[in-house]
Scaffold this motif. Structure first.
Motif, PDB file in Angstrom:
ATOM      1  N   PRO A 106       0.832  -1.212   0.000  1.00 42.58           N
ATOM      2  CA  PRO A 106       0.000   0.000   0.000  1.00 42.58           C
ATOM      3  C   PRO A 106       0.867   1.263   0.000  1.00 42.58           C
ATOM      4  N   MET A 107       0.502   2.213  -0.818  1.00 41.48           N
ATOM      5  CA  MET A 107       1.303   3.427  -0.962  1.00 41.48           C
ATOM      6  C   MET A 107       1.210   4.334   0.259  1.00 41.48           C
ATOM      7  N   ASP A 108       0.237   4.079   1.134  1.00 38.67           N
ATOM      8  CA  ASP A 108       0.109   4.903   2.335  1.00 38.67           C
ATOM      9  C   ASP A 108       0.722   4.234   3.565  1.00 38.67           C
TER      10      ASP A 108
ATOM     11  N   LEU B 139     -12.754   6.376  -8.273  1.00 40.53           N
ATOM     12  CA  LEU B 139     -11.646   6.385  -9.220  1.00 40.53           C
ATOM     13  C   LEU B 139     -10.309   6.094  -8.543  1.00 40.53           C
ATOM     14  N   LYS B 140     -10.222   6.363  -7.253  1.00 40.00           N
ATOM     15  CA  LYS B 140      -8.972   6.118  -6.534  1.00 40.00           C
ATOM     16  C   LYS B 140      -8.641   4.628  -6.541  1.00 40.00           C
ATOM     17  N   VAL B 141      -9.627   3.779  -6.365  1.00 42.77           N
ATOM     18  CA  VAL B 141      -9.408   2.334  -6.383  1.00 42.77           C
ATOM     19  C   VAL B 141      -8.878   1.910  -7.750  1.00 42.77           C
ATOM     20  N   ALA B 142      -9.495   2.412  -8.791  1.00 40.81           N
ATOM     21  CA  ALA B 142      -9.040   2.075 -10.153  1.00 40.81           C
ATOM     22  C   ALA B 142      -7.636   2.616 -10.404  1.00 40.81           C
ATOM     23  N   ALA B 143      -7.349   3.823  -9.943  1.00 35.42           N
ATOM     24  CA  ALA B 143      -6.016   4.408 -10.125  1.00 35.42           C
ATOM     25  C   ALA B 143      -4.964   3.610  -9.364  1.00 35.42           C
TER      26      ALA B 143
ATOM     27  N   LYS C 185      -0.487  -0.232  -9.561  1.00 33.82           N
ATOM     28  CA  LYS C 185       0.105  -1.525  -9.200  1.00 33.82           C
ATOM     29  C   LYS C 185       0.498  -2.308 -10.446  1.00 33.82           C
ATOM     30  N   LYS C 186      -0.382  -2.320 -11.434  1.00 37.15           N
ATOM     31  CA  LYS C 186      -0.081  -3.028 -12.691  1.00 37.15           C
ATOM     32  C   LYS C 186       1.123  -2.412 -13.379  1.00 37.15           C
ATOM     33  N   GLU C 187       1.197  -1.090 -13.380  1.00 32.26           N
ATOM     34  CA  GLU C 187       2.336  -0.414 -14.001  1.00 32.26           C
ATOM     35  C   GLU C 187       3.636  -0.753 -13.283  1.00 32.26           C
ATOM     36  N   ARG C 188       3.606  -0.796 -11.940  1.00 30.95           N
ATOM     37  CA  ARG C 188       4.805  -1.168 -11.176  1.00 30.95           C
ATOM     38  C   ARG C 188       5.221  -2.597 -11.485  1.00 30.95           C
TER      39      ARG C 188
END
Length: 139
Positions: free
Chosen positions: A21-23, A84-88, A93-96
């Protein structure tokens, strides 16, 4: 006692880092705890750090979590509605994951080229290198 990591263990740890998680703060100790919790794998920081794939993934995620990467700063400046935050987050995550896998692939290709060069320098032919492995017969 920590055990040697298999390829599957390394892949699991990298996947765990992709999902980090980013947070949430990322440290080696927290990663060790997460690996033990998620995969029932008792390991140490030193064991994880020895693996290039894990160390690279850790460094990349650590930069994102701490806000020291351009993509982390850009995402911090965007204020999205919760839907939209969930989708972002899923997209990030997919990009990473894609970036990590592309870097792994690049390292493996470099290793392959090194082996190929060394093998040909020692007189092995491409045909010898392409011979199939022997099938082990059970008795």
């Amino acid at each position: 006692m920590a055990k040697h990591l298999t390829d599957k263990d390394i892949a699991n740890v990298c996947e765990l880092l992709d999902d980090w998680p980013m947070d949430s703060k990322l440290t080696w100790d927290k990663l060790v705890e997460a690996v033990e919790h998620d995969y029932r794998l008792t390991t140490t920081r030193q064991t994880l750090q020895k693996q290039t794939r894990i160390k690279t993934a850790f460094t990349e995620v650590k930069a994102l979590v701490s806000g020291n990467s351009p993509s982390a700063r850009a995402s911090r400046n965007r204020h999205l509605p919760p839907s939209l935050k969930v989708a972002a987050d899923q997209l990030a995550k997919k990009e990473r994951t894609i970036e990590r896998l592309e870097a792994d692939n690049h390292r493996l290709l470099e290793q392959f080229h090194t082996w190929l060069y060394n093998a040909t320098q020692h007189g092995m032919t491409i045909e010898q290198l392409n011979e199939p492995l022997e099938i082990k017969q059970d008795k």
